[in-house]
Motif scaffolding. Structure first.
Motif, mmCIF file in Angstrom:
data_model
loop_
_atom_site.group_PDB
_atom_site.id
_atom_site.type_symbol
_atom_site.label_atom_id
_atom_site.label_comp_id
_atom_site.label_asym_id
_atom_site.label_seq_id
_atom_site.Cartn_x
_atom_site.Cartn_y
_atom_site.Cartn_z
ATOM 1 N N LEU A 348 -3.362 -8.294 -14.245
ATOM 2 C CA LEU A 348 -4.073 -7.527 -13.219
ATOM 3 C C LEU A 348 -3.690 -7.995 -11.812
ATOM 4 O O LEU A 348 -3.531 -7.186 -10.887
ATOM 5 C CB LEU A 348 -5.587 -7.664 -13.458
ATOM 6 N N MET A 349 -3.498 -9.306 -11.667
ATOM 7 C CA MET A 349 -3.116 -9.826 -10.363
ATOM 8 C C MET A 349 -1.716 -9.364 -9.969
ATOM 9 O O MET A 349 -1.454 -9.030 -8.803
ATOM 10 C CB MET A 349 -3.177 -11.354 -10.391
ATOM 11 N N ILE A 350 -0.792 -9.298 -10.969
ATOM 12 C CA ILE A 350 0.568 -8.835 -10.669
ATOM 13 C C ILE A 350 0.544 -7.377 -10.240
ATOM 14 O O ILE A 350 1.244 -6.985 -9.286
ATOM 15 C CB ILE A 350 1.459 -9.048 -11.894
ATOM 16 N N ILE A 351 -0.262 -6.557 -10.959
ATOM 17 C CA ILE A 351 -0.345 -5.144 -10.578
ATOM 18 C C ILE A 351 -0.893 -5.004 -9.163
ATOM 19 O O ILE A 351 -0.429 -4.191 -8.354
ATOM 20 C CB ILE A 351 -1.213 -4.379 -11.594
ATOM 21 N N SER A 352 -1.895 -5.809 -8.823
ATOM 22 C CA SER A 352 -2.460 -5.758 -7.471
ATOM 23 C C SER A 352 -1.414 -6.146 -6.418
ATOM 24 O O SER A 352 -1.317 -5.533 -5.347
ATOM 25 C CB SER A 352 -3.669 -6.684 -7.385
ATOM 26 N N LEU A 353 -0.640 -7.165 -6.762
ATOM 27 C CA LEU A 353 0.391 -7.572 -5.804
ATOM 28 C C LEU A 353 1.425 -6.476 -5.595
ATOM 29 O O LEU A 353 1.894 -6.239 -4.475
ATOM 30 C CB LEU A 353 1.077 -8.846 -6.294
ATOM 31 N N VAL A 354 1.807 -5.778 -6.696
ATOM 32 C CA VAL A 354 2.776 -4.678 -6.558
ATOM 33 C C VAL A 354 2.224 -3.579 -5.680
ATOM 34 O O VAL A 354 2.918 -3.021 -4.816
ATOM 35 C CB VAL A 354 3.174 -4.159 -7.942
ATOM 36 N N LEU A 355 0.955 -3.225 -5.878
ATOM 37 C CA LEU A 355 0.355 -2.195 -5.040
ATOM 38 C C LEU A 355 0.325 -2.621 -3.565
ATOM 39 O O LEU A 355 0.584 -1.823 -2.659
ATOM 40 C CB LEU A 355 -1.064 -1.886 -5.549
ATOM 41 N N VAL A 356 0.003 -3.914 -3.310
ATOM 42 C CA VAL A 356 -0.025 -4.397 -1.914
ATOM 43 C C VAL A 356 1.363 -4.332 -1.289
ATOM 44 O O VAL A 356 1.525 -3.947 -0.129
ATOM 45 C CB VAL A 356 -0.589 -5.831 -1.882
ATOM 46 N N VAL A 357 2.381 -4.684 -2.109
ATOM 47 C CA VAL A 357 3.751 -4.625 -1.572
ATOM 48 C C VAL A 357 4.148 -3.201 -1.241
ATOM 49 O O VAL A 357 4.758 -2.928 -0.198
ATOM 50 C CB VAL A 357 4.729 -5.261 -2.581
ATOM 51 N N LEU A 358 3.780 -2.251 -2.121
ATOM 52 C CA LEU A 358 4.122 -0.856 -1.830
ATOM 53 C C LEU A 358 3.400 -0.348 -0.589
ATOM 54 O O LEU A 358 3.984 0.364 0.238
ATOM 55 C CB LEU A 358 3.772 0.013 -3.049
ATOM 56 N N LEU A 359 2.120 -0.705 -0.473
ATOM 57 C CA LEU A 359 1.392 -0.280 0.725
ATOM 58 C C LEU A 359 2.000 -0.904 1.993
ATOM 59 O O LEU A 359 2.124 -0.251 3.034
ATOM 60 C CB LEU A 359 -0.085 -0.667 0.579
ATOM 61 N N GLY A 360 2.360 -2.168 1.873
ATOM 62 C CA GLY A 360 2.989 -2.811 3.044
ATOM 63 C C GLY A 360 4.325 -2.193 3.407
ATOM 64 O O GLY A 360 4.665 -2.044 4.587
ATOM 65 N N PHE A 361 5.117 -1.816 2.399
ATOM 66 C CA PHE A 361 6.398 -1.177 2.679
ATOM 67 C C PHE A 361 6.212 0.162 3.367
ATOM 68 O O PHE A 361 6.940 0.521 4.307
ATOM 69 C CB PHE A 361 7.160 -0.991 1.359
#
Length: 855
Positions: A348-361
């Motif tokens: 779940l933490m990895i999925i959250s990090l991926v979403l944060v990276v996409l939002l940041g991009f």
């Protein structure tokens, strides 16, 4: 009864002799370190004859210190120890027994005794004390201050003597704090060193103020002043970051330190009370500030214990460091495996990090254009030296991705420097002047008249990828009235926008102007002219320095014996109406030294605008004469002529002039009609004179042309005498007939002749030419011969023959017969051109064929 009377007479004579001998010396004499010093001593009432050599009969002079004889004069002559010299016989005869020390040191300070004795055994002693002076060398180390905090400034002086010294402080020319007289420490060479300290709390208004340390000492005619400015440090911005690593691994920490000045900082890491110091160097940014990053790694054991980690940054001169901290949480010991709930949490933490990276991009994509507009602008780079009248260039560096759209505007003292015209290039739209590669004069309407030129280089690729670099240069001719202490400002903005993105302001510029130094000359107030009663003991020399800036100037005098001390009449630099400074430095030198052959005195002028000091040299007062050519007065023919020769600019005044007559290789000295007017002093120690002689006018003596006259000048400054020559150029015009003589021969041949009688000198000539009337004339061959009449008068006979039908002579010597082509009315013309040294212009005689003969 006769012996007591005789003894009484002897005692009375000795008493009178003792009472008549008087020796005087000043109680104190000041001498400068490493310079010659004079210990004066004079005496009177010695008695003796007045003839040369009699005034020193029985005289005894000695100088001593602590029982050691330094110099003496007596039956053994003039004897001096090394480094000392006693006055010569000429000075001793005049009652001058002074002692000269060639190179003064601290060890020479003390009391000296001058003892004078006469032939009767009477001795009189006078004491004098030599005090040695040495001016201080002053420096102010770089000062680092903080606004609102107490700061300390040191002013160090060394190499001075005696010990008393006074320090005072100035801020913008006004006193700051109370004067100080700190104790001085003795150095191994006998001089002293001391330091004054000023403690005060600077404010915001002190950041651009000029401060001065003024030192007063007995060896200085005026207090010495050293100017300096304060350096205000910038405190850094400190941030601490932690990189995530798995449990059980070492934890790296990084501390970012930015925007501080000056460069050296000390970084200390603290973890639960233990510390580690790091003082590695920092990197300087374009705006003059520094940045650095320091790293520290926590071991797994330290991570397990946890605690607070501090990053402390200390600067020199700043009492309280800047710090930041981060809390390291205590971790549990690592397990060999992960449970299913733990694995789900990690996923779940990895999925959250991926979403944060996409939002940041996505967010960074929207801000891409704004990031492209980010600029990095350096401070204004000033040249090392800004010299008045010499082109100076200021530079501002702009770095970014879109520097093509950047424009710069320059200001001087908050007044804009603008241009009234601009044009674009063919391959891109027109841009402001500062954004194109161009160079054009800018005349600011709001400023006083001046010269400015702005040049902006085409954008270049910088070291960073996808970034360009733009250099904006401002060139100007520094003017003291316009730019003294001026501030230049560069504003950076995007084309078409009024908002200013960046602004940089330079430091106040310091203008330099090198001094114009005159030659060494005699000062106008050096003591007057030479009088019949004698010569002054010393001459005051001077040099004048003009049009220099700033007003800090050092003038040093030297001679073969060492460095000389400037005279008290030397003036401090004074400003003129244009803002430049001028100063006069004077030095007194004994006249006996200046008159000594081979003596040399020189001066060096030091100024911050000069790379090397300016040197002026003088060989003393001795000057060679400038001698004019011999000139003659215009008199009546047959009467004596007055010849004159002028001598100027020489010293000493003794000069000799001889007149000689050279006739038929024999020299004869003129003895009548001689006169020497002078020498006359035109300037201090500069003379002129005029020599005259009368000689008979021999221009009419049988045409002998007169004799050669020589003027011989002898002077002590000349290795060999100077010589000037004069000869009377006697000329006489010969007797010239009014018409040519013509003889007709058979076959139409004409013979023309002319005779010149008398004249001086020989050397006249007759040139013949012939042709048709009204046409061009051609050279004819002629025969010339010099003869003498029965009375000895010289004669010149010239003749030529012309064929009446040959009117033209070809260059190859052949003649062309033009009889068959001769038209009616063409007559033969013959011309004789007569020249002689006595004639200013040639004399012409012509003959034209009569009309009846031509027809």
């Amino acid at each position: 009864m006769a012996w007591p009377a005789l003894r009484a007479l002897l005692l009375l004579a000795l008493l009178r002799s003792a009472l008549s001998l008087n020796v005087t010396a000043p109680p104190e004499v000041w001498g400068f370190l490493h310079s010659p010093s004079l210990l004066p001593c004079s005496f009177s009432g010695l008695g003796g004859g007045s003839e040369e050599g009699e005034g020193l009969l029985g005289l005894g002079v000695s100088w001593s210190r602590n029982g050691t004889v330094l110099a003496s004069f007596g039956s053994e002559g003039n004897v001096s120890a090394p480094g000392w010299s006693l006055a010569g016989e000429t000075e001793l005869r005049d009652g001058n027994a002074s002692l000269t020390l060639r190179n003064t040191s601290i060890l020479h300070q003390g009391e000296y005794q001058c003892t004078v004795s006469n032939g009767t055994g009477t001795e009189v002693t006078a004491n004098t004390t030599l005090l040695v002076l040495a001016p201080p060398r002053v420096r102010v180390p770089p000062v680092l201050a903080l606004e609102g905090r107490e700061s300390a400034v040191r002013c160090e002086a060394e190499g001075f003597h005696p010990a008393p010294i006074l320090f005072s402080w100035l801020q913008a020319g006004r006193p700051l704090g109370a004067p100080q007289s700190p104790p001085a420490a003795r150095r191994p060479d006998g001089t002293y060193r001391a330091a004054g300290e000023l403690r005060w709390t600077p404010g915001a208004a002190d950041t651009r103020q000029n401060f001065s340390c003024r030192v007063a000492h007995a060896a200085l005619q005026q207090p010495m002043r050293v100017d300096f400015t304060l350096q205000f440090p910038r405190q850094p911005v400190v941030s601490l970051s932690v990189e995530p690593v798995p449990q059980g691994q070492p934890q790296p920490l990084s501390c970012q330190i930015e925007g501080f000045f000056p460069g050296p900082v000390t970084v200390t890491w603290l973890l639960n009370g233990s510390g580690l110091t790091d003082s590695s160097p920092a990197q300087q940014r374009a705006d003059g500030t520094f940045r650095t990053t320091r790293y520290h790694t926590l071991s797994p054991e330290q991570r397990e214990r946890g605690g607070e980690v501090w990053c402390l940054v200390s600067q020199p001169g700043v009492q309280s460091p800047v710090s930041t901290s981060i809390l390291i949480t205590r971790t549990e010991p690592a397990h060999r495996g992960m449970s299913n709930p733990a694995k789900a949490s990690v996923a779940l933490m990895i999925i959250s990090l991926v979403l944060v990276v996409l939002l940041g991009f996505g967010f960074s994509w929207r801000r891409r254009d704004e990031k492209k507009k980010g600029l990095s602008v350096s401070g204004i780079i000033l040249p090392v030296k800004i010299v008045v009248g010499r082109k100076a260039v200021l530079t501002c560096c702009i770095q970014g991705r879109l520097v093509d759209m950047v424009q710069t505007t320059w200001f001087v003292n908050d007044k804009p420097i603008t241009s009234n015209s601009s044009s674009g290039n063919g391959d891109r739209p027109a841009l402001p002047l500062s954004a194109r590669e161009s160079e054009a004069p800018l005349l600011p309407p709001a400023c006083a008249p001046g010269y400015y030129r702005v040049k902006t280089q085409r954008p270049l690729l910088s070291s960073r990828r996808k970034e360009k670099q733009l250099l904006s240069h401002l060139s100007f001719l520094p003017d003291l009235r316009l730019h003294r202490g001026a501030l230049f400002k560069c504003q950076v903005s995007y084309r078409g926008k009024e908002s200013v993105m960046e602004e940089r302001v330079s430091d106040r510029i310091t203008l330099l102007a090198a001094p114009c130094v005159s030659d060494i000359r005699v000062a106008p107030d050096s003591g007057g002219t030479l009088a019949a009663g004698g010569q002054p003991g010393a001459v005051q020399l001077e040099v004048v320095a003009t049009r220099f800036h700033p007003g800090l100037l050092t003038v040093r005098w030297f001679c073969e014996g060492g460095e000389l001390s400037p005279a008290e009449s030397s003036s401090e630099p004074q400003p003129d109406p244009d803002g430049f400074f001028q100063a006069v430095s004077q030095c007194r030198v004994p006249l006996s030294e200046l008159n000594r052959p081979g003596f040399r005195v020189w001066v060096t002028v030091h100024h911050m605008a000069l790379r090397d000091p300016i040197t002026r040299e003088s060989r003393g007062l001795v000057k060679s004469p400038e001698v004019s050519e011999i000139s003659a007065s215009e008199g009546t023919p047959g009467q004596p002529l007055t010849l004159g020769c002028q001598m100027s600019g020489f010293y000493p005044p003794e000069i000799k002039v001889h007149w000689l007559r050279v006739h038929r290789d024999q020299e004869e000295a003129l003895s009548e009609g001689l006169a020497l007017w002078g020498p006359i002093e035109t300037h201090p120690y500069i003379f002129r004179a005029s020599a005259q002689a009368s000689v008979p006018d021999r221009g009419t003596e049988g045409g002998n042309g007169g004799s050669l006259i020589k003027c011989i000048i002898e002077h002590s400054s000349l290795e060999r005498p100077l010589e000037r020559q004069w000869r009377h150029t006697c000329t006489a015009v010969p007797s010239i007939p009014d018409a040519l003589e013509v003889h007709c021969e058979e076959g139409g041949l004409r013979v023309f002749s002319v005779v010149l009688r008398g004249g001086y000198p020989r050397g006249g000539a007759v040139h013949w030419a012939g042709g048709v009337e009204g046409g061009a004339l051609w050279t004819l061959k002629a025969e010339n011969s010099e003869l003498s009449a029965e009375d000895g008068t010289p004669e010149l006979h010239s003749c030529c023959s012309v064929d009446r039908w040959a009117v033209r002579t070809l260059t190859n010597g052949q003649t062309q017969n033009e009889a068959n082509r001769k038209d009616a009315g063409q007559r033969l013309t013959v011309l004789a051109e007569i020249t002689h040294p006595a004639l200013t212009l040639p004399v012409f005689r012509t003959w034209t064929e009569p009309i009846e003969e031509s027809s």
